[in-house]
Write a protein that holds these residues in place. Structure first.
Motif, PDB file in Angstrom:
ATOM      1  N   SER A  42       4.322   8.362   0.175  1.00  0.00           N
ATOM      2  CA  SER A  42       4.169   9.465  -0.787  1.00  0.00           C
ATOM      3  C   SER A  42       3.552   8.968  -2.095  1.00  0.00           C
ATOM      4  O   SER A  42       2.698   9.632  -2.673  1.00  0.00           O
ATOM      5  N   ILE A  43       3.958   7.779  -2.544  1.00  0.00           N
ATOM      6  CA  ILE A  43       3.387   7.254  -3.801  1.00  0.00           C
ATOM      7  C   ILE A  43       1.893   6.993  -3.610  1.00  0.00           C
ATOM      8  O   ILE A  43       1.070   7.421  -4.418  1.00  0.00           O
ATOM      9  N   LEU A  44       1.560   6.327  -2.499  1.00  0.00           N
ATOM     10  CA  LEU A  44       0.152   5.953  -2.298  1.00  0.00           C
ATOM     11  C   LEU A  44      -0.730   7.187  -2.111  1.00  0.00           C
ATOM     12  O   LEU A  44      -1.822   7.262  -2.660  1.00  0.00           O
ATOM     13  N   THR A  45      -0.259   8.161  -1.332  1.00  0.00           N
ATOM     14  CA  THR A  45      -1.064   9.369  -1.108  1.00  0.00           C
ATOM     15  C   THR A  45      -1.376  10.022  -2.452  1.00  0.00           C
ATOM     16  O   THR A  45      -2.518  10.397  -2.725  1.00  0.00           O
ATOM     17  N   ARG A  46      -0.360  10.163  -3.278  1.00  0.00           N
ATOM     18  CA  ARG A  46      -0.541  10.824  -4.572  1.00  0.00           C
ATOM     19  C   ARG A  46      -1.414   9.993  -5.504  1.00  0.00           C
ATOM     20  O   ARG A  46      -2.390  10.482  -6.063  1.00  0.00           O
ATOM     21  N   GLU A  47      -1.072   8.703  -5.633  1.00  0.00           N
ATOM     22  CA  GLU A  47      -1.737   7.870  -6.639  1.00  0.00           C
ATOM     23  C   GLU A  47      -3.185   7.545  -6.270  1.00  0.00           C
ATOM     24  O   GLU A  47      -4.039   7.491  -7.142  1.00  0.00           O
ATOM     25  N   LEU A  48      -3.450   7.337  -4.957  1.00  0.00           N
ATOM     26  CA  LEU A  48      -4.824   7.010  -4.567  1.00  0.00           C
ATOM     27  C   LEU A  48      -5.736   8.197  -4.866  1.00  0.00           C
ATOM     28  O   LEU A  48      -6.873   8.042  -5.299  1.00  0.00           O
ATOM     29  N   LYS A  49      -5.196   9.387  -4.651  1.00  0.00           N
ATOM     30  CA  LYS A  49      -5.994  10.595  -4.894  1.00  0.00           C
ATOM     31  C   LYS A  49      -6.273  10.751  -6.390  1.00  0.00           C
ATOM     32  O   LYS A  49      -7.422  10.915  -6.794  1.00  0.00           O
ATOM     33  N   THR A  50      -5.211  10.645  -7.205  1.00  0.00           N
ATOM     34  CA  THR A  50      -5.417  10.872  -8.645  1.00  0.00           C
ATOM     35  C   THR A  50      -6.217   9.718  -9.270  1.00  0.00           C
ATOM     36  O   THR A  50      -7.057   9.954 -10.116  1.00  0.00           O
ATOM     37  N   ALA A 168     -17.332 -10.843 -20.821  1.00  0.00           N
ATOM     38  CA  ALA A 168     -16.582 -10.420 -22.011  1.00  0.00           C
ATOM     39  C   ALA A 168     -15.180  -9.939 -21.641  1.00  0.00           C
ATOM     40  O   ALA A 168     -14.255  -9.998 -22.448  1.00  0.00           O
ATOM     41  N   GLY A 169     -15.046  -9.447 -20.432  1.00  0.00           N
ATOM     42  CA  GLY A 169     -13.733  -8.942 -20.016  1.00  0.00           C
ATOM     43  C   GLY A 169     -13.819  -8.318 -18.646  1.00  0.00           C
ATOM     44  O   GLY A 169     -14.848  -8.402 -17.965  1.00  0.00           O
ATOM     45  N   THR A 170     -12.715  -7.707 -18.255  1.00  0.00           N
ATOM     46  CA  THR A 170     -12.727  -7.013 -16.958  1.00  0.00           C
ATOM     47  C   THR A 170     -12.439  -5.529 -17.184  1.00  0.00           C
ATOM     48  O   THR A 170     -11.845  -5.149 -18.192  1.00  0.00           O
ATOM     49  N   VAL A 171     -12.903  -4.732 -16.227  1.00  0.00           N
ATOM     50  CA  VAL A 171     -12.620  -3.291 -16.289  1.00  0.00           C
ATOM     51  C   VAL A 171     -12.029  -2.878 -14.945  1.00  0.00           C
ATOM     52  O   VAL A 171     -12.129  -3.602 -13.957  1.00  0.00           O
ATOM     53  N   HIS A 172     -11.438  -1.708 -14.953  1.00  0.00           N
ATOM     54  CA  HIS A 172     -10.957  -1.150 -13.688  1.00  0.00           C
ATOM     55  C   HIS A 172     -11.788   0.086 -13.374  1.00  0.00           C
ATOM     56  O   HIS A 172     -11.703   1.091 -14.076  1.00  0.00           O
ATOM     57  N   ALA A 173     -12.613  -0.013 -12.334  1.00  0.00           N
ATOM     58  CA  ALA A 173     -13.426   1.132 -11.908  1.00  0.00           C
ATOM     59  C   ALA A 173     -12.881   1.579 -10.562  1.00  0.00           C
ATOM     60  O   ALA A 173     -13.250   1.046  -9.516  1.00  0.00           O
ATOM     61  N   ALA A 174     -11.962   2.535 -10.602  1.00  0.00           N
ATOM     62  CA  ALA A 174     -11.245   2.924  -9.385  1.00  0.00           C
ATOM     63  C   ALA A 174     -12.140   3.637  -8.376  1.00  0.00           C
ATOM     64  O   ALA A 174     -11.797   3.756  -7.205  1.00  0.00           O
ATOM     65  N   GLY A 175     -13.307   4.099  -8.835  1.00  0.00           N
ATOM     66  CA  GLY A 175     -14.196   4.814  -7.917  1.00  0.00           C
ATOM     67  C   GLY A 175     -15.052   3.882  -7.075  1.00  0.00           C
ATOM     68  O   GLY A 175     -15.729   4.332  -6.157  1.00  0.00           O
ATOM     69  N   CYS A 333      -0.103  -2.563  -1.979  1.00  0.00           N
ATOM     70  CA  CYS A 333      -1.245  -1.881  -1.345  1.00  0.00           C
ATOM     71  C   CYS A 333      -2.218  -1.382  -2.402  1.00  0.00           C
ATOM     72  O   CYS A 333      -3.433  -1.467  -2.226  1.00  0.00           O
ATOM     73  N   ALA A 334      -1.678  -0.855  -3.511  1.00  0.00           N
ATOM     74  CA  ALA A 334      -2.540  -0.329  -4.563  1.00  0.00           C
ATOM     75  C   ALA A 334      -3.404  -1.462  -5.123  1.00  0.00           C
ATOM     76  O   ALA A 334      -4.598  -1.278  -5.372  1.00  0.00           O
ATOM     77  N   SER A 335      -2.802  -2.656  -5.258  1.00  0.00           N
ATOM     78  CA  SER A 335      -3.595  -3.764  -5.799  1.00  0.00           C
ATOM     79  C   SER A 335      -4.687  -4.158  -4.801  1.00  0.00           C
ATOM     80  O   SER A 335      -5.793  -4.501  -5.182  1.00  0.00           O
ATOM     81  N   MET A 336      -4.383  -4.068  -3.518  1.00  0.00           N
ATOM     82  CA  MET A 336      -5.389  -4.380  -2.502  1.00  0.00           C
ATOM     83  C   MET A 336      -6.532  -3.377  -2.543  1.00  0.00           C
ATOM     84  O   MET A 336      -7.677  -3.705  -2.291  1.00  0.00           O
ATOM     85  N   LEU A 337      -6.189  -2.114  -2.784  1.00  0.00           N
ATOM     86  CA  LEU A 337      -7.195  -1.047  -2.767  1.00  0.00           C
ATOM     87  C   LEU A 337      -7.795  -0.825  -4.159  1.00  0.00           C
ATOM     88  O   LEU A 337      -8.531   0.120  -4.368  1.00  0.00           O
TER      89      LEU A 337
END
Lengths: 776, 220
Positions: A42-50, A168-175, A333-337
């Motif tokens: 349930s956490i992954l389904t919700r969080e991966l989508k958002t 200079a740094g790192t970013v998080h580009a979830a897309g 899993c979230a860190s892997m994805l």
């Protein structure tokens, strides 16, 4: 004041700590397993989508015949239905990661880091925004660049040599797809970056207003933009709301869900088994209560109450532990994805469902045995061996009784195991449910490995290089001739085409090429004299004739075969001459080379790819990308890591729940036989003989359950191979029964059976005879 | 009080039909103290089970205290048994996890015969009457066989039933304790209870008002 009958319930629970602990442990293990999977699911389904939708991914990408100027962007912004438009130039470069070793680096040029309106990314570490001689690296691809924040990396752009720039740094580009899986680093640079020498974007990204999940609406708006700005050669509409790795995530979540259901089934059987064992012991006491006036309803409510209390205790242990473990697994899993979990709490309704199911299932499971206990006639309950059939009344018993060649204690163990048929069925079912899930998980994992191996075997070249522009084949061949490791090279035709609204890759191998032997799903492979025909991968649904648009020309090719390919891209294989003719390319030029090396092992492939790059460099041939086949294989294997982790996680969970179930079930079996063991002791059996007999009985049950587990695992494996294969690579995986899984479970179940029966058997055998005979 | 007319009971076993009782006619008046004797397997316990509603006859009619036992449903039978019959078994059959007093209160609890706050007092009275009042808070396992049987008798009296049925109540006790148990039964009969006791005990013959001998399922 509590009524005496309820005091009996509490004392029964407290008075038999071993039995209560076993029952609660089994139920808690089930609750833990189900809760862990439901929580992470349930956490992954919700969080991966958002996580993905929060990046405001571009609704459509329009490719233009020329650069996207500011005025084109401004025009597009004013088209009705367009919420925003932007040009984001892309620099295809490579980063040096070792001596003669380069990895692909994709750099997005961003106009304003402080005003990101689509395809957003957020700062992760270091400084923001970067300077003109700096780069921000996507956090999941930092490991690909083999560098850290603050390091200077050497970047080689396709046409403009090498230049060192600072991270200079790192970013998080979830897309974006995680770089470590793609084996390519991704970064972001400024509009005035030193690396951006003349690179302009040919792509216009638009974000539609209104329903951003309606593909039809997006295509209509994109068409309006095309009419307004002209010069559009291609429109790509990524499936709305779908992350680039959605298929992988779907497969992974499906597996989690499927094993959630299997764990649920396992724990339900376990609970039935446990309650059955608890209640059989109560037959005589139920009869006494009936004798002194208890009604069926009163007895039933007593035992259902007892089960409910045990279930509540089990839930109080299992659910919080399951939620914690589920949250940890979801985090992993979230860190892997490359996703971020902003809210690590499972939805309230999930917890509510777990609680309701955790109480309802034991109660439902108890209904049968409770009904039996509360309805049993007093006469039957008081008679010897209440609730059991007499040995010898069934044909199977008589058959068993004819086996007389075994040692007598062994014979006794065998007959005892089969005497209590209901008990045997429940025990075997519990163990088999765990075994089937374990074997299926490892089977599917092995099927993926085999699919990966088969795909690698199908490609018989060792190194593949691509060039940013076409070079004469003769020049490339001359350069390769200087590399002693290269035994053979082929120059296939390659192009892109549109199939309806989708882009497909065209690959034209040499007419007599032996370097590709993809498994056929339908029809045949290309023949040397073929023309106007093609073979498609499983991702293309068309059959019969294929209509393609290549450089504004339309071609129609007959599909003669469908092949299975691991990378789920849309690829069309056609004869080299057909592709050259359709795309208007010259047969003397090439943009790629596939080379076969003299040795095919990984170090040889890597060494050869370095040598080839040096040779091409010397010949003045610019290399866009070069990789050994082992690297492609590794990249795809990395895409499977998350899926395999789900399978291994499921297998471990099943071992835990099933193992605990097996231990508790067999221990209870022995507890139930305490009186019988007393009789055996009374007639002269030594503790050693008794313990051996009980262990043999446990092993008989374990082996029986293993047979059932192997049979049940077959349809489960088929279903999972088909479902996960379809989701990820659009084709069912080949069925494979892993000998390691089958043998592993046998070993595990036998060892666990022996261990879990030995201790209680020894305990019972050491009990004083008088005590054992009086055992209630 | 107890009337049996043409009562028969047949059991179906793997070895064939077995006639445990054959055409029994019997009448026992209120306040009688009856010993049922006979060889092992003669049908004594079956007869007791029929009267107590533990088992149902295959044919014939049976009336206890005016109730047609064979016509009662499963649940009606349980409620009736709780109020009308007190059982005493050879192996006492006390619930091991309840204290002595709680064991005695349990039938009142099931049948709701007394207001909740009076049950404990009645249990104590009954325990004192059978001579184990000082053991009330102990678990059955802490008591001797004779004491446990007294508790079982107190439990049988919990709902003040008119009929007490006892199946080999002294079969597991020494002769001195057996004599005490029979004395206790005698007192109950004197108080107006109807007692039917299956026994092998020679002590019984001196205490009871009537002896019925069963042989091969028939009244001899």
């Amino acid at each position: 004041m509590i009524a005496p009958r309820w005091r009996k319930v509490f004392r029964d629970i407290a008075g038999t700590p071993l039995r209560t602990t076993l029952a609660v442990a089994a139920m808690a293990a089930g609750a833990f397993g189900v809760s862990m999977i439901l929580t992470s699911y349930s956490i992954l389904t919700r969080e991966l989508k958002t996580t993905y939708t929060d990046t405001c991914p571009a609704s459509a990408i329009l490719t233009l015949d020329g650069a996207v100027t500011d005025s084109i962007v401004a025009t597009a912004r004013h088209v009705p239905g367009v919420s925003d438009a932007e040009a984001r130039p892309v620099i295809y470069a490579r980063v040096k990661v070792g001596k003669d070793q380069w990895m692909p680096l994709i750099l997005f040029v961003v106009r304003d880091f402080r005003n990101l309106r689509m395809d957003r990314f957020v700062p992760d570490s270091g400084s923001w925004p970067p300077g003109d001689d700096e780069v921000l690296i996507e956090r999941a691809s930092l490991s690909v660049a083999r560098a850290d924040v603050g390091d200077r990396i050497l970047v080689r752009t396709i046409d403009h040599g090498e230049r060192p720039i600072r991270i200079a740094g790192t970013v998080h580009a979830a897309g974006l797809a995680p770089g470590w899986m793609e084996h390519a680093a991704t970064g972001f640079v400024t509009w005035t970056s030193v690396l951006r020498t003349g690179v302009e974007s040919q792509q216009l990204r638009i974000l539609v207003s209104g329903d951003r999940l309606d593909e039809h609406h997006i295509r209509e708006v994109a068409k309006r933009v095309e009419s307004a700005i002209g010069k559009v050669t291609r429109i790509d509409v990524p499936t709305p709301g779908r992350h680039p790795h959605a298929a992988q995530m779907d497969t992974f979540l499906f597996l989690l869900g499927a094993f959630g259901a299997l764990t649920f089934a396992l724990s339900a059987v376990l609970v039935v088994n446990m309650i059955h064992a608890l209640l059989v012991e109560q037959l005589r006491q139920a009869a006494v209560m009936k004798t002194i006036g208890a009604s069926t309803r009163q007895i039933a409510s007593l035992y259902l109450g007892q089960v409910a209390i045990l279930a509540v205790i089990a839930l109080a242990i299992g659910i919080p532990l399951g939620i914690s473990a589920g949250r940890a697994y979801a985090g992993f899993c979230a860190s892997m994805l490359n996703a971020t979990i902003t809210n690590a709490m499972p939805p309230f309704w999930i917890i509510a469902c777990e609680i309701v199911a955790g109480i309802a299932i034991p109660l439902l499971a108890a209904l049968g045995p409770v009904w039996r206990v509360s309805r049993i006639s007093i006469h039957e309950a008081f008679s010897n061996g209440a609730g059991r059939h007499q040995f010898g009344t069934r044909a199977f018993d008589r058959w068993l009784a004819r086996i007389t060649w075994l040692p007598r204690p062994m014979m006794l163990s065998l007959r005892t195991a089969f005497h209590r048929r209901g008990r045997l069925i429940l025990t075997v079912a519990t163990l088999a449910a765990g075994g089937a899930a374990f074997i299926a998980a490892l089977n599917v994992s092995a099927a993926w490995t085999r699919t990966l191996d088969a795909d690698a075997r199908a490609r018989r070249f060792d190194v593949q290089a691509g060039f940013p522009r076409a070079y004469p084949i003769a020049d490339v061949a001359r350069a390769l001739a200087t590399v002693p490791d290269v035994a053979h090279a082929e120059y296939w035709a390659e192009s892109g085409a549109m199939l309806g609204d989708y882009r497909v890759s065209l690959i034209g191998p040499d007419a007599n090429s032996k370097l590709l032997d993809l498994p056929l799903l339908e029809g045949r492979w290309l023949k040397p004299d073929d023309d106007g025909v093609c073979v498609v991968t499983q991702s293309i649904d068309s059959r019969g004739e294929l209509t393609l648009r290549i450089n504004n020309r339309t071609v129609r090719w007959r599909i003669v075969g469908v092949v299975k390919e691991l990378v789920p891209g849309r690829t069309v294989y056609a004869p080299r001459r057909s592709i050259l003719a359709a795309s208007g390319q010259s047969g003397d030029l090439t943009r790629s080379v596939r080379a076969v090396t003299r040795n095919h092992d990984i170090p040889s492939q890597v060494a050869a790819s370095k040598a080839i790059e040096r040779a091409l460099d010397r010949a003045g041939i610019s290399v866009g990308g070069i990789h050994a086949l082992s690297d492609s294989r590794k990249s795809f294997a990395d895409h499977l890591v998350i899926i395999k982790s789900a399978l291994i996680f499921a297998a471990l969970l099943v071992v835990f729940v099933g193992g605990l179930g097996l231990t508790t079930t067999l221990s209870l079996n022995v507890l139930e036989r305490t009186r019988e063991i007393g009789i055996l002791s009374a007639i002269g059996a030594t503790p050693r003989t008794i313990a051996r007999g009980v262990v043999v009985e446990g092993i008989v049950m374990a082996i029986l359950s293993w047979c059932v587990a192997v049979l049940v695992a077959i349809p489960i494996t088929f279903a999972l191979d088909a479902a996960t294969g379809q989701m990820f690579v659009r084709s069912a995986l080949d069925f494979f029964m892993s000998p390691a899984a089958v043998a592993g479970w046998l070993l595990l179940v036998v060892v666990l059976a022996a261990i879990s029966s030995f201790h209680p058997a020894q305990r019972a055998a050491r009990m004083a005879i008088r005590e054992a005979l009086a055992y209630e | 009080m107890i009337q049996l007319q043409h009562i028969s009971k047949t059991y179906e076993t793997p070895a064939g039909s077995f006639n445990a009782l054959r055409d029994i006619d019997l009448e026992i008046a209120s306040g009688e103290f009856v010993a049922v004797v006979g060889k092992s397997g003669s049908g004594k316990s079956t007869l007791l089970n029929m009267i107590g509603g533990i088992d149902r006859p295959s044919s014939g009619s049976l009336s206890v205290g005016g109730a047609s036992v064979q016509n009662l449903s499963h649940n009606e039978l349980a409620a009736w048994r709780g109020r009308s019959i007190g059982f005493v078994f050879q192996f006492f059959q006390l619930l091991p996890t309840l204290t002595v007093a709680e064991n005695v209160m349990l039938p009142m609890d099931f049948c709701g015969t007394l207001p909740r706050n009076q049950r404990s007092k009645r249990a104590m009275r009954l325990l004192e009457r059978v001579g184990v009042g000082n053991q009330a808070d102990k678990l059955p396992s802490a008591l001797s066989g004779g004491q446990q049987q007294r508790v079982a008798i107190a439990r049988a009296l919990a709902n003040d039933p008119p009929v007490i049925l006892a199946d080999e109540p002294t079969g597991n006790l020494d002769s001195e304790t057996s004599a005490e148990i029979f004395r206790l039964f005698g007192e109950l009969a004197a108080d107006g209870k109807t007692l039917l006791v299956v026994t092998h005990d020679p002590e019984a013959t001196t205490a009871v008002s009537r002896t019925i001998t069963i042989a091969d399922g028939c009244v001899a």
